[in-house]
Design a protein around this motif. Structure first.
Motif, mmCIF file in Angstrom:
data_model
loop_
_atom_site.group_PDB
_atom_site.id
_atom_site.type_symbol
_atom_site.label_atom_id
_atom_site.label_comp_id
_atom_site.label_asym_id
_atom_site.label_seq_id
_atom_site.Cartn_x
_atom_site.Cartn_y
_atom_site.Cartn_z
ATOM 1 N N LEU A 1 -12.772 -9.663 -1.579
ATOM 2 C CA LEU A 1 -11.966 -8.592 -1.010
ATOM 3 C C LEU A 1 -11.402 -8.979 0.349
ATOM 4 O O LEU A 1 -12.067 -9.673 1.125
ATOM 5 N N THR A 2 -10.207 -8.517 0.662
ATOM 6 C CA THR A 2 -9.715 -8.596 2.035
ATOM 7 C C THR A 2 -10.234 -7.376 2.792
ATOM 8 O O THR A 2 -10.637 -6.369 2.190
ATOM 9 N N GLY A 3 -10.212 -7.460 4.094
ATOM 10 C CA GLY A 3 -10.614 -6.312 4.902
ATOM 11 C C GLY A 3 -9.767 -5.093 4.601
ATOM 12 O O GLY A 3 -10.259 -3.961 4.561
ATOM 13 N N SER A 4 -8.471 -5.309 4.365
ATOM 14 C CA SER A 4 -7.555 -4.210 4.069
ATOM 15 C C SER A 4 -7.926 -3.508 2.775
ATOM 16 O O SER A 4 -7.859 -2.285 2.675
ATOM 17 N N GLU A 5 -8.288 -4.290 1.779
ATOM 18 C CA GLU A 5 -8.666 -3.700 0.491
ATOM 19 C C GLU A 5 -9.972 -2.910 0.622
ATOM 20 O O GLU A 5 -10.123 -1.850 0.008
ATOM 21 N N PHE A 6 -10.892 -3.428 1.422
ATOM 22 C CA PHE A 6 -12.143 -2.711 1.676
ATOM 23 C C PHE A 6 -11.845 -1.358 2.311
ATOM 24 O O PHE A 6 -12.385 -0.324 1.905
ATOM 25 N N VAL A 7 -10.991 -1.361 3.320
ATOM 26 C CA VAL A 7 -10.638 -0.122 4.008
ATOM 27 C C VAL A 7 -9.941 0.833 3.055
ATOM 28 O O VAL A 7 -10.267 2.034 2.997
ATOM 29 N N ALA A 8 -8.976 0.340 2.289
ATOM 30 C CA ALA A 8 -8.236 1.199 1.365
ATOM 31 C C ALA A 8 -9.169 1.857 0.349
ATOM 32 O O ALA A 8 -8.965 3.016 -0.037
ATOM 33 N N ALA A 9 -10.198 1.143 -0.080
ATOM 34 C CA ALA A 9 -11.150 1.696 -1.043
ATOM 35 C C ALA A 9 -11.937 2.863 -0.450
ATOM 36 O O ALA A 9 -12.430 3.719 -1.193
ATOM 37 N N HIS A 10 -12.053 2.900 0.874
ATOM 38 C CA HIS A 10 -12.761 3.994 1.540
ATOM 39 C C HIS A 10 -11.825 5.146 1.917
ATOM 40 O O HIS A 10 -12.288 6.154 2.471
ATOM 41 N N LEU A 11 -10.532 5.002 1.632
ATOM 42 C CA LEU A 11 -9.549 6.027 2.000
ATOM 43 C C LEU A 11 -8.752 6.458 0.776
ATOM 44 O O LEU A 11 -7.535 6.235 0.695
ATOM 45 N N PRO A 12 -9.391 7.073 -0.205
ATOM 46 C CA PRO A 12 -8.666 7.457 -1.426
ATOM 47 C C PRO A 12 -7.491 8.379 -1.112
ATOM 48 O O PRO A 12 -7.611 9.297 -0.306
ATOM 49 N N GLY A 13 -6.362 8.069 -1.726
ATOM 50 C CA GLY A 13 -5.158 8.878 -1.523
ATOM 51 C C GLY A 13 -4.309 8.441 -0.358
ATOM 52 O O GLY A 13 -3.181 8.922 -0.195
ATOM 53 N N ALA A 14 -4.812 7.536 0.479
ATOM 54 C CA ALA A 14 -4.035 7.072 1.641
ATOM 55 C C ALA A 14 -3.132 5.917 1.246
ATOM 56 O O ALA A 14 -3.469 5.107 0.384
ATOM 57 N N ARG A 15 -1.987 5.842 1.906
ATOM 58 C CA ARG A 15 -1.116 4.671 1.788
ATOM 59 C C ARG A 15 -1.400 3.794 3.004
ATOM 60 O O ARG A 15 -0.959 4.079 4.109
ATOM 61 N N VAL A 16 -2.187 2.758 2.792
ATOM 62 C CA VAL A 16 -2.706 1.938 3.889
ATOM 63 C C VAL A 16 -1.733 0.819 4.244
ATOM 64 O O VAL A 16 -1.238 0.107 3.358
ATOM 65 N N VAL A 17 -1.476 0.680 5.527
ATOM 66 C CA VAL A 17 -0.660 -0.414 6.043
ATOM 67 C C VAL A 17 -1.502 -1.151 7.085
ATOM 68 O O VAL A 17 -1.977 -0.552 8.053
ATOM 69 N N LYS A 18 -1.701 -2.424 6.874
ATOM 70 C CA LYS A 18 -2.435 -3.241 7.846
ATOM 71 C C LYS A 18 -1.477 -3.611 8.974
ATOM 72 O O LYS A 18 -0.408 -4.190 8.739
ATOM 73 N N ALA A 19 -1.835 -3.286 10.198
ATOM 74 C CA ALA A 19 -0.980 -3.598 11.355
ATOM 75 C C ALA A 19 -1.791 -3.453 12.632
ATOM 76 O O ALA A 19 -2.805 -2.752 12.662
ATOM 77 N N PHE A 20 -1.358 -4.108 13.686
ATOM 78 C CA PHE A 20 -1.958 -4.043 15.023
ATOM 79 C C PHE A 20 -3.347 -4.676 15.081
ATOM 80 O O PHE A 20 -4.013 -4.568 16.097
ATOM 81 N N ASN A 21 -3.797 -5.316 14.019
ATOM 82 C CA ASN A 21 -5.131 -5.915 14.042
ATOM 83 C C ASN A 21 -5.122 -7.363 14.506
ATOM 84 O O ASN A 21 -6.143 -7.874 14.961
ATOM 85 N N SER A 22 -3.989 -8.041 14.361
ATOM 86 C CA SER A 22 -3.979 -9.481 14.640
ATOM 87 C C SER A 22 -3.663 -9.805 16.097
ATOM 88 O O SER A 22 -3.703 -10.964 16.500
ATOM 89 N N LEU A 23 -3.363 -8.775 16.891
ATOM 90 C CA LEU A 23 -3.063 -8.981 18.311
ATOM 91 C C LEU A 23 -4.213 -8.518 19.184
ATOM 92 O O LEU A 23 -4.874 -7.520 18.880
#
Length: 200
Positions: free
Chosen positions: A108-130
């Motif tokens: 799993l990527t971290g984003s996929e892990f997070v999305a699995a904990h947020l059912p119904g959300a449209r998850v966008v990975k951003a602001f994490n790499s800075l």
């Protein structure tokens, strides 16, 4: 736009400051309660307020910016997201204060892990790499604009976050899905911590 934050540390405050500077309303939350954020809200100005995580999670757009070990607890009791956008600004540090070790999520990527904990959300990975100081700073520099990497599985959600980042002054660069793009951006990926300017 009404923006809520789950977490009110360096990254959440940096995003909130950009947002209120461009006329957006921000409701910050943390695990310690709204009263603990009184000084932060005063500093951010009249477009900022503090509330509960449940109130923050009901905003049009939600920023998830808590320490990795706190994610399951931070989102466990939240109402359904019903298609609303969540910006995942987290990194899978096993011990966030030390930044010494990453959690092994297997395939799993971290984003996929997070999305699995947020059912119904449209998850966008951003602001994490800075680093937080680069998010907080004016993204417009004499040599160009600060690049902001994004990834997500919903094109409309990615477009919304990209437009918001552009409004703040960043140069958004989409990387594809939470799986492929998220792998590039996440802790240990080739774009993690990369500070890049886009020439205009």
């Amino acid at each position: 736009m009404n923006i809520g934050t789950l977490g009110a540390g360096t990254v959440a405050q940096a995003i909130a400051r950009h947002a209120v500077a461009h006329g957006h309303h921000v409701l910050l939350s943390n695990s310690r309660g709204p009263d603990s954020l009184a000084a932060v809200v005063r500093d951010l100005g009249p477009l900022a307020s503090a509330g509960t995580p449940e109130e923050a999670a009901s905003a049009e757009l939600v920023v998830l910016a808590v320490g990795w070990p706190q994610i399951p607890q931070a989102v466990a009791a939240l109402p359904a997201f019903d298609g609303r956008i969540v910006i995942d600004a987290t990194n899978q540090f096993a011990d966030p204060p030390s930044h010494a070790k990453a959690v092994d999520l297997g395939d799993l990527t971290g984003s996929e892990f997070v999305a699995a904990h947020l059912p119904g959300a449209r998850v966008v990975k951003a602001f994490n790499s800075l680093y937080g100081k680069y998010i907080a700073a004016d993204p417009r520099h004499p040599a160009g604009r600060q690049v902001l990497f994004l990834a997500g599985d919903d094109p409309d959600a990615v477009s919304t976050v990209s437009d918001l980042a552009s409004e703040f002054g960043f140069a958004p660069v989409g990387l594809g899905s939470l799986r492929e793009g998220g792998r590039l951006m996440q802790l240990g990926g080739p774009l993690s911590g990369l500070h890049v300017l886009k020439q205009d």
